[in-house]
Motif scaffolding. Structure first.
Motif, PDB file in Angstrom:
ATOM      1  N   UNK A  93     -35.154 -29.899 -49.508  1.00  0.00           N
ATOM      2  CA  UNK A  93     -34.824 -28.935 -48.464  1.00  0.00           C
ATOM      3  C   UNK A  93     -34.149 -27.732 -49.104  1.00  0.00           C
ATOM      4  N   UNK A  94     -34.524 -26.536 -48.661  1.00  0.00           N
ATOM      5  CA  UNK A  94     -34.078 -25.310 -49.315  1.00  0.00           C
ATOM      6  C   UNK A  94     -33.303 -24.384 -48.379  1.00  0.00           C
ATOM      7  N   UNK A  95     -33.709 -24.293 -47.115  1.00  0.00           N
ATOM      8  CA  UNK A  95     -33.063 -23.360 -46.194  1.00  0.00           C
ATOM      9  C   UNK A  95     -32.817 -23.984 -44.839  1.00  0.00           C
ATOM     10  N   UNK A  96     -31.912 -23.380 -44.063  1.00  0.00           N
ATOM     11  CA  UNK A  96     -31.599 -23.895 -42.731  1.00  0.00           C
ATOM     12  C   UNK A  96     -31.253 -22.738 -41.800  1.00  0.00           C
ATOM     13  N   UNK A 150     -30.587 -26.941 -31.459  1.00  0.00           N
ATOM     14  CA  UNK A 150     -31.864 -26.366 -31.898  1.00  0.00           C
ATOM     15  C   UNK A 150     -31.683 -25.826 -33.318  1.00  0.00           C
ATOM     16  N   UNK A 151     -32.051 -26.640 -34.307  1.00  0.00           N
ATOM     17  CA  UNK A 151     -31.816 -26.312 -35.708  1.00  0.00           C
ATOM     18  C   UNK A 151     -33.090 -26.585 -36.503  1.00  0.00           C
ATOM     19  N   UNK A 152     -33.370 -25.709 -37.470  1.00  0.00           N
ATOM     20  CA  UNK A 152     -34.560 -25.847 -38.301  1.00  0.00           C
ATOM     21  C   UNK A 152     -34.158 -25.887 -39.777  1.00  0.00           C
ATOM     22  N   UNK A 153     -34.839 -26.734 -40.552  1.00  0.00           N
ATOM     23  CA  UNK A 153     -34.632 -26.810 -41.993  1.00  0.00           C
ATOM     24  C   UNK A 153     -35.992 -26.792 -42.690  1.00  0.00           C
ATOM     25  N   UNK A 154     -36.056 -26.144 -43.859  1.00  0.00           N
ATOM     26  CA  UNK A 154     -37.335 -25.951 -44.549  1.00  0.00           C
ATOM     27  C   UNK A 154     -37.238 -26.380 -46.010  1.00  0.00           C
ATOM     28  N   UNK A 155     -38.393 -26.737 -46.572  1.00  0.00           N
ATOM     29  CA  UNK A 155     -38.455 -27.140 -47.970  1.00  0.00           C
ATOM     30  C   UNK A 155     -39.872 -27.466 -48.372  1.00  0.00           C
ATOM     31  N   UNK A 156     -40.063 -28.601 -49.049  1.00  0.00           N
ATOM     32  CA  UNK A 156     -41.387 -28.980 -49.534  1.00  0.00           C
ATOM     33  C   UNK A 156     -41.449 -30.479 -49.758  1.00  0.00           C
ATOM     34  N   UNK A 157     -42.651 -31.026 -49.625  1.00  0.00           N
ATOM     35  CA  UNK A 157     -42.922 -32.436 -49.869  1.00  0.00           C
ATOM     36  C   UNK A 157     -43.900 -32.537 -51.043  1.00  0.00           C
ATOM     37  N   UNK A 158     -43.453 -33.168 -52.132  1.00  0.00           N
ATOM     38  CA  UNK A 158     -44.245 -33.237 -53.365  1.00  0.00           C
ATOM     39  C   UNK A 158     -45.061 -34.526 -53.472  1.00  0.00           C
ATOM     40  N   UNK A 159     -45.117 -35.298 -52.425  1.00  0.00           N
ATOM     41  CA  UNK A 159     -45.763 -36.609 -52.505  1.00  0.00           C
ATOM     42  C   UNK A 159     -47.208 -36.527 -52.963  1.00  0.00           C
ATOM     43  N   UNK A 160     -47.973 -35.601 -52.411  1.00  0.00           N
ATOM     44  CA  UNK A 160     -49.401 -35.530 -52.713  1.00  0.00           C
ATOM     45  C   UNK A 160     -49.727 -34.731 -53.967  1.00  0.00           C
ATOM     46  N   UNK A 161     -48.823 -33.801 -54.360  1.00  0.00           N
ATOM     47  CA  UNK A 161     -49.107 -32.954 -55.510  1.00  0.00           C
ATOM     48  C   UNK A 161     -47.796 -32.347 -56.003  1.00  0.00           C
ATOM     49  N   UNK A 162     -47.355 -32.739 -57.184  1.00  0.00           N
ATOM     50  CA  UNK A 162     -46.067 -32.267 -57.685  1.00  0.00           C
ATOM     51  C   UNK A 162     -46.096 -30.789 -58.060  1.00  0.00           C
ATOM     52  N   UNK A 164     -41.211 -28.524 -42.792  1.00  0.00           N
ATOM     53  CA  UNK A 164     -40.272 -28.000 -41.807  1.00  0.00           C
ATOM     54  C   UNK A 164     -39.840 -29.152 -40.915  1.00  0.00           C
ATOM     55  N   UNK A 165     -38.535 -29.341 -40.774  1.00  0.00           N
ATOM     56  CA  UNK A 165     -38.025 -30.363 -39.864  1.00  0.00           C
ATOM     57  C   UNK A 165     -37.132 -29.692 -38.824  1.00  0.00           C
ATOM     58  N   UNK A 166     -37.053 -30.312 -37.653  1.00  0.00           N
ATOM     59  CA  UNK A 166     -36.388 -29.702 -36.498  1.00  0.00           C
ATOM     60  C   UNK A 166     -35.437 -30.695 -35.842  1.00  0.00           C
ATOM     61  N   UNK A 201     -37.115 -19.977 -46.764  1.00  0.00           N
ATOM     62  CA  UNK A 201     -36.279 -19.243 -45.812  1.00  0.00           C
ATOM     63  C   UNK A 201     -36.902 -19.295 -44.428  1.00  0.00           C
ATOM     64  N   UNK A 202     -36.042 -19.323 -43.410  1.00  0.00           N
ATOM     65  CA  UNK A 202     -36.498 -19.394 -42.023  1.00  0.00           C
ATOM     66  C   UNK A 202     -35.505 -18.644 -41.141  1.00  0.00           C
ATOM     67  N   UNK A 203     -36.031 -17.966 -40.101  1.00  0.00           N
ATOM     68  CA  UNK A 203     -35.154 -17.291 -39.147  1.00  0.00           C
ATOM     69  C   UNK A 203     -35.865 -17.206 -37.802  1.00  0.00           C
TER      70      UNK A 203
END
Length: 393
Positions: free
Chosen positions: A112-115, A122-134, A141-143, A167-169
């Motif tokens: 997770x990188x940003x929030x 009502x909150x959002x957090x962003x990042x990346x999932x490397x499971x399928x490809x590093x 994005x999770x909420x 980043x998210x806004x």
């Protein structure tokens, strides 16, 4: 030692497969290792380290956001040096202490990188999932809906949306943007009608480019910052006008630069923070000012922030400005009289090895800064939260 710092920079700064940026980071780190600590006063008594009783493996905090003085959230990464076993986390401040939030099961390797906190429900957090490809991860994005955190992405037209979202806004509950980097290209996501969709955009001039931050100016406009390395490390700013992203060029920028974050007090009162590359091995912390419909370089001549990068900026009441960053040393800068002529100082911290990724003030006299502490060694980094408290006179 240098190798470990490069690994950390690769996680925090570099997009995948960009060898040029990797070696640029190497040059910068070697230069940082040779510099002296800027002369400064005694340890600043108002900034104090918050003791966090968490037993995590090599972790750091990437971003924090507050709704009010007793409702704050921070996102971070555990396993900064592990390519296949990273894990994102979210901390919540309840007015007295920081505690972990319960998150959905994602995978064995995700960050997770940003929030963005719209309100406590009502909150959002962003990042990346490397499971399928590093090397080319799925966007993540999770909420938080007031009860639980839920995963809201990864698919669009039955195909995973790729990229590290940084980043998210939001302008309101139903309108938002998120940006990041997918392989060697920027990725823009738009939230509308209760779903995320890819916004098709291509900077055709550049072969390698990415996006770092997005912000709503509290009026009617959106801004995005990014970089390209087609001929050096060049930054750019985009504004959303007439349903398209249009590049805007800051004044007084004569050299390479990059922007990591924005903050708008009002539609014509904005700030941005990043790095200003003066020569191949020397850079300064950069602050841009936005007023009269123009971005321009602000307040560089007198401050001591050589060989440092600002990652966050926060203005207060038109007469104070805070900026934070670092690469080897954690940096916090404090400027006063910013509407007339700036007076700046380097804030001397007890932490001498680390980085500050985010700074936020809930009032003029209460603030927070977060990042990572390398005091026990870079591979044993710990999450860092500092609190600023100054009793009014």
């Amino acid at each position: 030692m240098v190798t470990k710092k490069i690994s950390y920079l690769a996680i925090l700064v570099s997009p995948p497969n960009l060898k040029y940026l990797f070696f640029l980071s190497l040059i910068l780190l070697v230069n940082c290792a040779l510099r002296k600590i800027p002369s400064s006063s005694e340890i600043n008594p108002y900034w104090k380290k918050v003791e966090l009783p968490f037993n995590l493996n090599s972790w750091g905090i990437m971003n924090l956001d507050f709704f009010d003085t007793v409702n704050g959230w921070a996102v971070g990464i555990e396993g900064l040096y592990s390519k296949n076993n990273r894990k994102g986390f979210i901390l919540k401040f309840d007015g007295s202490s920081w505690n972990f939030c319960d998150l959905p099961e994602i995978s064995n390797d995700w960050i997770l990188w940003g929030i963005k906190v719209i309100n406590p429900y009502n909150i959002w957090a962003v990042g990346a999932d490397f499971k399928n490809n590093s090397e080319n991860p799925d966007a993540l994005i999770i909420h938080y809906n007031g009860t639980i955190w839920e995963k809201t992405i990864p698919d669009d037209s039955k195909e995973n949306i790729k990229g590290i979202i940084k980043s998210i806004d939001f302008s309101n509950d139903s309108q938002g943007w998120a940006v990041g980097t997918q392989s060697n290209r920027g990725v823009i996501l738009n939230y509308k009608n209760s779903e995320w969709k890819i916004y098709q955009f291509e900077k055709r001039k550049y072969a390698y480019w990415g996006l770092t931050s997005v912000v709503f100016d509290k009026g009617n406009s959106w801004w995005i910052s990014g970089w390209d390395i087609s001929s050096g490390f060049l930054g750019f700013l985009l504004k959303f006008e007439n349903n398209e992203w249009v590049e805007k060029f800051p004044e007084k920028i004569d050299f390479e630069y990059s922007i990591n974050s924005f903050y708008f007090v009002s539609p014509n009162d904005g700030w941005a923070a990043g790095r200003y590359q003066i020569t191949g091995n020397l850079s300064k912390g950069l602050i841009l000012r936005y007023e009269n419909n123009t971005w321009y370089k602000w307040g560089l001549a007198g401050h001591p922030f050589n060989d440092v990068e600002f990652f966050s900026v926060f203005p207060i009441q038109n007469n104070e400005l805070w900026a934070a960053g670092g690469i080897d040393l954690p940096y916090i800068a404090h400027y006063r009289n910013i509407s007339k002529e700036y007076e700046g100082e380097f804030i001397n911290l007890k932490i001498k090895n680390g980085i500050i990724r985010s700074i936020y003030f809930t009032s003029k006299n209460t603030g927070w800064a977060a990042g990572a502490d390398f005091s026990s060694g870079e591979s044993k980094s710990t999450g860092l939260i500092l609190k600023y408290e100054k009793l009014p006179l």
